[in-house]
Design an enzyme around this catalytic site. Sequence first.
Site, PDB file in Angstrom:
ATOM      1  N   SER A   1     -52.047 108.842 -37.217  1.00 54.48           N
ATOM      2  CA  SER A   1     -52.158 108.017 -38.660  1.00 54.48           C
ATOM      3  C   SER A   1     -52.820 106.804 -38.701  1.00 54.48           C
ATOM      4  O   SER A   1     -53.273 106.313 -39.716  1.00 54.48           O
ATOM      5  CB  SER A   1     -50.883 108.102 -39.335  1.00 54.48           C
ATOM      6  OG  SER A   1     -50.598 109.320 -39.912  1.00 54.48           O
TER       7      SER A   1
ATOM      8  N   SER B  30     -51.832 109.191 -41.861  1.00 54.09           N
ATOM      9  CA  SER B  30     -51.249 108.989 -43.263  1.00 54.09           C
ATOM     10  C   SER B  30     -51.430 107.359 -43.627  1.00 54.09           C
ATOM     11  O   SER B  30     -51.332 106.968 -44.869  1.00 54.09           O
ATOM     12  CB  SER B  30     -49.470 109.054 -43.237  1.00 54.09           C
ATOM     13  OG  SER B  30     -49.331 108.295 -42.026  1.00 54.09           O
TER      14      SER B  30
ATOM     15  N   LYS C 237     -49.347  98.700 -44.469  1.00 56.61           N
ATOM     16  CA  LYS C 237     -48.815  99.749 -45.115  1.00 56.61           C
ATOM     17  C   LYS C 237     -47.494  99.940 -45.629  1.00 56.61           C
ATOM     18  O   LYS C 237     -46.560  99.388 -45.069  1.00 56.61           O
ATOM     19  CB  LYS C 237     -48.718 100.838 -43.576  1.00 56.61           C
ATOM     20  CG  LYS C 237     -48.650 102.394 -44.108  1.00 56.61           C
ATOM     21  CD  LYS C 237     -48.786 103.161 -42.756  1.00 56.61           C
ATOM     22  CE  LYS C 237     -48.536 104.576 -43.040  1.00 56.61           C
ATOM     23  NZ  LYS C 237     -48.729 105.655 -41.815  1.00 56.61           N
TER      24      LYS C 237
HETATM   25  N1  GLN Z   1     -50.754 113.872 -39.686  1.00 56.74           N
HETATM   26  C1  GLN Z   1     -49.439 113.657 -38.717  1.00 56.74           C
HETATM   27  C2  GLN Z   1     -48.428 114.317 -39.375  1.00 56.74           C
HETATM   28  O1  GLN Z   1     -48.669 114.651 -40.622  1.00 56.74           O
HETATM   29  C3  GLN Z   1     -49.395 112.317 -37.997  1.00 56.74           C
HETATM   30  C4  GLN Z   1     -48.809 111.537 -39.007  1.00 56.74           C
HETATM   31  C5  GLN Z   1     -48.550 110.058 -38.521  1.00 56.74           C
HETATM   32  O2  GLN Z   1     -49.230 109.763 -37.538  1.00 56.74           O
HETATM   33  N2  GLN Z   1     -47.736 109.302 -38.966  1.00 56.74           N
HETATM   34  O3  GLN Z   1     -47.230 114.197 -39.141  1.00 56.74           O
END
Ligand code: GLN
Length: 486
Positions: free
Chosen positions: A177, A153, A78
């Site tokens: 994410s 994400s 990532k």
């Molecule tokens: N979707 C969540 C956010 O927008 C989690 C993001 C993540 O786990 N990096 O913060």
Amino acid sequence: MSELPGVRQIATEVREGRTTAVAQLDACLSRIEAGDKSVNGFMEVQSEAARTQAEQVDAIIARGDDPGPLAGVPIAIKDNIVMQGRKTTCGSRILENYISPFESTATERLVKAGAVLVGTTRCDEFAMGSSTEHCAHGLVRNPWNHEHVPGGSSGGSAAVVAQGMVPAALGSDTGGSIRQPAAYCGITGLKPSYGRVSRWGLVAFGSSLDCIGPLTRDVADSAAIMNVIAGPDSHDSTSVDTPAPDYLQNLDERKPLVVGLPRQHLHERNHPAVVAALDEAKARLEAQGATFIDVDLKMTDHGIATYYVVATAEASSNLARFDGIRYGRRAEQRAGESLEDLYARSRGEGFGPEVRRRIMLGTYVLSAGYYDAYYKKALQARRVIHDEYKQVFQTCDVLLGPTTAEPAFKIGSIADPLTMYLSDRYTVGANIAGIPAISIPAGLAEVEGASMPIGLQLQAPFLGEQALLQAANQLQQSSDHHLASP
Ligand code: GLN
């Protein structure tokens, strides 16, 4: 794509000399060439750096030395986990030219174990998002249906594994994410306990929530990656200092499980296919001797609010360093402009709308006038959520429920940030409490004439990765859902 060999198979074949790391890399690069045009999961394919690593593995084998447990396994990373001399953009304009002078602990360990890091995968800017639509360098498409999001994400990491380009990828999980995109793309994704995998070299979002973890085709491959990346690290003072166990060793062990079903995760808004998948999984585990109890996670409804106060507060502080002077892209300087103005313009130009929203929200909840009402309150709620999990785990070994209420939504269909935030309803709890959680494929749902994957989530007590992986493996091996591919 199910014919694509997995992590363990590639490593075994490379170690036994039946194939070479370079041959595996070449095969992987051609799969990326063919598959990524439509999916767009890779931010940068770093074939030269990868080739150097693959050649090193083959040289070690030629010398008769041990190349490590992940010999020749191509892995994608990532774009918020740094690798020395390679670009890390975090999906942001502000870091579009950032080349890291140091290596993250997780990737350093992968390379030492013989893995070949093929490149970086797209993510929502600074890992803030649930769809990978908020990447400054272009969005990622779900391999099952290109009109749908891959989740986020870590959407790029999930998509490139699901499409069969690489057998594994690393992601990061602050509120879901890794698990949510794994569910949306029909693969396995593990968020370890907080501190089990070093955060050294992971660009910080919410430091008390952030975790690095694997995305793979099956549970055993996630265990194989964990065996390499988990464990104490002197670079990260929050890393757990007890050694990590061998997660593959007892993976096939079967214990009479007591499985808790959180009532609050059986919401009436769950998609009918998600409800059916849970019933089906329950029946399969029951046939293998598991018992089920209903449990309450009454704080579920407060999870999102707690998460978005804690995560944005920490993000506002972590992202202060990107000012165009110390770090990040600098706006063009104007004559007579103050330093303050230059900071503001650099940040205004460099950060996208979602990141700006979170910085403002985080700054607000930390401000003198509102600290007690929001931030302090959220920390208190966090403690209650933590204690609630602890209590529930006195009555069961693992928790089972949906990873998300619904399969992947269409690109562009969620414009309202609050609706987007709610897609993490079932996943944020594990981050708030610091416990490990995994999403495994649970079949397909029909959405507007297309088949889209859905996932089930298992959660276990802090540092209970072994039991979690065993239970997930048991459930996965009783079905063929993980073999389905786009
Ligand atoms: N979707 C969540 C956010 O927008 C989690 C993001 C993540 O786990 N990096 O913060």
